[in-house]
Design a protein around this motif. Structure first.
Motif, PDB file in Angstrom:
ATOM      1  N   GLU A  54       3.463  -5.506   8.531  1.00  0.00           N
ATOM      2  CA  GLU A  54       2.009  -5.534   8.601  1.00  0.00           C
ATOM      3  C   GLU A  54       1.519  -4.197   9.136  1.00  0.00           C
ATOM      4  OE1 GLU A  54      -1.101  -8.049  11.185  1.00  0.00           O
ATOM      5  OE2 GLU A  54       0.433  -9.207  10.136  1.00  0.00           O
ATOM      6  N   ARG A  55       0.630  -3.584   8.408  1.00  0.00           N
ATOM      7  CA  ARG A  55       0.046  -2.308   8.835  1.00  0.00           C
ATOM      8  C   ARG A  55      -1.450  -2.531   9.048  1.00  0.00           C
ATOM      9  NH1 ARG A  55       3.677   1.590   8.575  1.00  0.00           N
ATOM     10  NH2 ARG A  55       5.448   1.276   7.212  1.00  0.00           N
ATOM     11  N   HIS A  56      -1.947  -2.077  10.180  1.00  0.00           N
ATOM     12  CA  HIS A  56      -3.356  -2.261  10.506  1.00  0.00           C
ATOM     13  C   HIS A  56      -4.205  -1.116   9.973  1.00  0.00           C
ATOM     14  CE1 HIS A  56      -2.313  -5.718  12.877  1.00  0.00           C
ATOM     15  NE2 HIS A  56      -1.369  -5.001  13.456  1.00  0.00           N
ATOM     16  N   ILE A  57      -3.578   0.043   9.758  1.00  0.00           N
ATOM     17  CA  ILE A  57      -4.259   1.210   9.221  1.00  0.00           C
ATOM     18  C   ILE A  57      -3.443   1.692   8.030  1.00  0.00           C
ATOM     19  CG2 ILE A  57      -5.004   3.575   9.693  1.00  0.00           C
ATOM     20  CD1 ILE A  57      -5.148   2.817  12.651  1.00  0.00           C
ATOM     21  N   ALA A  58      -4.106   2.034   6.946  1.00  0.00           N
ATOM     22  CA  ALA A  58      -3.397   2.533   5.764  1.00  0.00           C
ATOM     23  C   ALA A  58      -2.709   3.853   6.103  1.00  0.00           C
ATOM     24  CB  ALA A  58      -4.376   2.736   4.622  1.00  0.00           C
ATOM     25  N   PRO A  59      -1.469   4.051   5.624  1.00  0.00           N
ATOM     26  CA  PRO A  59      -0.770   5.300   5.918  1.00  0.00           C
ATOM     27  C   PRO A  59      -1.456   6.491   5.247  1.00  0.00           C
ATOM     28  CG  PRO A  59       0.534   3.897   4.465  1.00  0.00           C
ATOM     29  CD  PRO A  59      -0.651   3.124   4.854  1.00  0.00           C
ATOM     30  N   THR A  60      -1.349   7.648   5.873  1.00  0.00           N
ATOM     31  CA  THR A  60      -2.003   8.850   5.342  1.00  0.00           C
ATOM     32  C   THR A  60      -1.170   9.518   4.260  1.00  0.00           C
ATOM     33  OG1 THR A  60      -1.009  10.189   7.092  1.00  0.00           O
ATOM     34  CG2 THR A  60      -3.207   9.279   7.499  1.00  0.00           C
ATOM     35  N   LYS A  61       0.112   9.281   4.237  1.00  0.00           N
ATOM     36  CA  LYS A  61       0.974   9.839   3.194  1.00  0.00           C
ATOM     37  C   LYS A  61       1.851   8.725   2.636  1.00  0.00           C
ATOM     38  CE  LYS A  61       4.375  11.374   6.548  1.00  0.00           C
ATOM     39  NZ  LYS A  61       5.180  12.459   7.044  1.00  0.00           N
ATOM     40  N   PRO A  62       2.385   8.903   1.440  1.00  0.00           N
ATOM     41  CA  PRO A  62       3.196   7.834   0.835  1.00  0.00           C
ATOM     42  C   PRO A  62       4.443   7.505   1.665  1.00  0.00           C
ATOM     43  CG  PRO A  62       2.664   9.536  -0.770  1.00  0.00           C
ATOM     44  CD  PRO A  62       2.230  10.052   0.568  1.00  0.00           C
ATOM     45  N   ILE A  63       4.732   6.221   1.784  1.00  0.00           N
ATOM     46  CA  ILE A  63       5.945   5.764   2.463  1.00  0.00           C
ATOM     47  C   ILE A  63       6.651   4.777   1.542  1.00  0.00           C
ATOM     48  CG2 ILE A  63       5.094   6.150   4.809  1.00  0.00           C
ATOM     49  CD1 ILE A  63       4.438   3.192   4.947  1.00  0.00           C
ATOM     50  N   SER A  65       7.914   1.820   1.841  1.00  0.00           N
ATOM     51  CA  SER A  65       7.607   0.393   1.876  1.00  0.00           C
ATOM     52  C   SER A  65       6.351   0.038   1.085  1.00  0.00           C
ATOM     53  CB  SER A  65       7.466  -0.089   3.322  1.00  0.00           C
ATOM     54  OG  SER A  65       6.323   0.454   3.927  1.00  0.00           O
ATOM     55  N   GLN A  66       5.602   1.031   0.650  1.00  0.00           N
ATOM     56  CA  GLN A  66       4.433   0.746  -0.181  1.00  0.00           C
ATOM     57  C   GLN A  66       4.846   0.199  -1.540  1.00  0.00           C
ATOM     58  OE1 GLN A  66       2.387   4.473  -0.395  1.00  0.00           O
ATOM     59  NE2 GLN A  66       1.446   4.252   1.611  1.00  0.00           N
ATOM     60  N   TRP A  67       6.045   0.457  -1.969  1.00  0.00           N
ATOM     61  CA  TRP A  67       6.509  -0.008  -3.279  1.00  0.00           C
ATOM     62  C   TRP A  67       6.702  -1.518  -3.305  1.00  0.00           C
ATOM     63  CZ3 TRP A  67      10.738   4.191  -3.027  1.00  0.00           C
ATOM     64  CH2 TRP A  67      10.174   5.439  -3.267  1.00  0.00           C
ATOM     65  N   TRP A  68       7.037  -2.139  -2.171  1.00  0.00           N
ATOM     66  CA  TRP A  68       7.335  -3.575  -2.188  1.00  0.00           C
ATOM     67  C   TRP A  68       6.470  -4.394  -1.242  1.00  0.00           C
ATOM     68  CZ3 TRP A  68      11.254  -0.069  -0.607  1.00  0.00           C
ATOM     69  CH2 TRP A  68      11.419   0.034   0.763  1.00  0.00           C
ATOM     70  N   SER A  69       5.693  -3.785  -0.416  1.00  0.00           N
ATOM     71  CA  SER A  69       4.885  -4.526   0.546  1.00  0.00           C
ATOM     72  C   SER A  69       3.708  -5.210  -0.140  1.00  0.00           C
ATOM     73  CB  SER A  69       4.372  -3.580   1.630  1.00  0.00           C
ATOM     74  OG  SER A  69       3.469  -4.254   2.476  1.00  0.00           O
ATOM     75  N   PRO A  70       3.557  -6.532   0.050  1.00  0.00           N
ATOM     76  CA  PRO A  70       2.402  -7.207  -0.552  1.00  0.00           C
ATOM     77  C   PRO A  70       1.086  -6.762   0.092  1.00  0.00           C
ATOM     78  CG  PRO A  70       3.698  -8.748   0.757  1.00  0.00           C
ATOM     79  CD  PRO A  70       4.430  -7.452   0.748  1.00  0.00           C
ATOM     80  N   GLN A  71       1.141  -6.264   1.307  1.00  0.00           N
ATOM     81  CA  GLN A  71      -0.065  -5.844   1.996  1.00  0.00           C
ATOM     82  C   GLN A  71      -0.584  -4.498   1.468  1.00  0.00           C
ATOM     83  OE1 GLN A  71       0.303  -4.622   6.027  1.00  0.00           O
ATOM     84  NE2 GLN A  71      -1.709  -5.374   6.602  1.00  0.00           N
ATOM     85  N   ALA A  72       0.291  -3.680   0.865  1.00  0.00           N
ATOM     86  CA  ALA A  72      -0.120  -2.361   0.380  1.00  0.00           C
ATOM     87  C   ALA A  72      -1.199  -2.475  -0.686  1.00  0.00           C
ATOM     88  CB  ALA A  72       1.087  -1.596  -0.151  1.00  0.00           C
ATOM     89  N   LYS A  73      -1.103  -3.470  -1.535  1.00  0.00           N
ATOM     90  CA  LYS A  73      -2.125  -3.667  -2.572  1.00  0.00           C
ATOM     91  C   LYS A  73      -3.450  -4.090  -1.931  1.00  0.00           C
ATOM     92  CE  LYS A  73      -3.091  -6.022  -6.856  1.00  0.00           C
ATOM     93  NZ  LYS A  73      -2.731  -7.087  -7.759  1.00  0.00           N
ATOM     94  N   ALA A  74      -3.398  -4.947  -0.917  1.00  0.00           N
ATOM     95  CA  ALA A  74      -4.607  -5.413  -0.247  1.00  0.00           C
ATOM     96  C   ALA A  74      -5.319  -4.277   0.484  1.00  0.00           C
ATOM     97  CB  ALA A  74      -4.271  -6.532   0.725  1.00  0.00           C
ATOM     98  N   LEU A  75      -4.551  -3.306   1.014  1.00  0.00           N
ATOM     99  CA  LEU A  75      -5.137  -2.160   1.710  1.00  0.00           C
ATOM    100  C   LEU A  75      -5.672  -1.122   0.727  1.00  0.00           C
ATOM    101  CD1 LEU A  75      -2.671  -1.490   4.658  1.00  0.00           C
ATOM    102  CD2 LEU A  75      -5.032  -2.239   4.821  1.00  0.00           C
ATOM    103  N   GLY A  76      -5.328  -1.246  -0.538  1.00  0.00           N
ATOM    104  CA  GLY A  76      -5.771  -0.273  -1.521  1.00  0.00           C
ATOM    105  C   GLY A  76      -4.855   0.939  -1.606  1.00  0.00           C
ATOM    106  N   VAL A  77      -3.678   0.849  -1.011  1.00  0.00           N
ATOM    107  CA  VAL A  77      -2.742   1.963  -1.038  1.00  0.00           C
ATOM    108  C   VAL A  77      -1.967   1.978  -2.354  1.00  0.00           C
ATOM    109  CG1 VAL A  77      -0.735   2.976   0.106  1.00  0.00           C
ATOM    110  CG2 VAL A  77      -2.536   1.924   1.452  1.00  0.00           C
ATOM    111  N   ARG A  78      -1.675   0.790  -2.869  1.00  0.00           N
ATOM    112  CA  ARG A  78      -0.899   0.677  -4.108  1.00  0.00           C
ATOM    113  C   ARG A  78      -1.774   0.012  -5.161  1.00  0.00           C
ATOM    114  NH1 ARG A  78       3.854  -3.361  -3.777  1.00  0.00           N
ATOM    115  NH2 ARG A  78       2.147  -4.784  -4.031  1.00  0.00           N
ATOM    116  N   GLN A  79      -1.824   0.639  -6.327  1.00  0.00           N
ATOM    117  CA  GLN A  79      -2.568   0.048  -7.432  1.00  0.00           C
ATOM    118  C   GLN A  79      -1.565  -0.504  -8.432  1.00  0.00           C
ATOM    119  OE1 GLN A  79      -3.258   3.333  -6.456  1.00  0.00           O
ATOM    120  NE2 GLN A  79      -4.980   2.689  -5.198  1.00  0.00           N
ATOM    121  N   GLU A  80      -1.857  -1.672  -8.976  1.00  0.00           N
ATOM    122  CA  GLU A  80      -0.965  -2.279  -9.965  1.00  0.00           C
ATOM    123  C   GLU A  80      -1.699  -2.536 -11.251  1.00  0.00           C
ATOM    124  OE1 GLU A  80       0.868  -5.739  -8.332  1.00  0.00           O
ATOM    125  OE2 GLU A  80       2.099  -4.555  -6.995  1.00  0.00           O
TER     126      GLU A  80
END
Length: 80
Positions: A54-63, A65-80
């Motif tokens: 769980e990340r409370h703030i979106a990361p500033t650079k790619p990491i 775990s953004q490839w598989w984290s379900p929360q990354a899409k909700a934060l707008g970090v990953r687009q599918e």
């Protein structure tokens, strides 16, 4: 030229690793079973970790775990 023959060793010494010059017949099977067990344990820990990440703030650079984290899409970090 490269060390010679096996030297005599005491027969009454017991070792949990098999003793001197141990090479059991089923070493390859034992190794494969251990590797599968370690792989399954790693996969299980990874799945639990990815599900609970769980990340409370979106990361500033790619990491990674953004490839598989379900929360990354909700934060707008990953687009599918």
């Amino acid at each position: 030229m490269a060390g010679g023959a096996h030297y005599p060793y005491p027969k009454e010494v017991w070792s949990p690793a098999g003793g001197w010059w141990s090479r059991p017949k089923n070493w390859a099977t034992n190794t494969a079973v251990c590797m599968v067990g370690i792989g399954l344990a790693t996969w299980g820990v990874w799945r639990v970790s990815a599900r609970n990440e769980e990340r409370h703030i979106a990361p500033t650079k790619p990491i990674p775990s953004q490839w598989w984290s379900p929360q990354a899409k909700a934060l707008g970090v990953r687009q599918e």
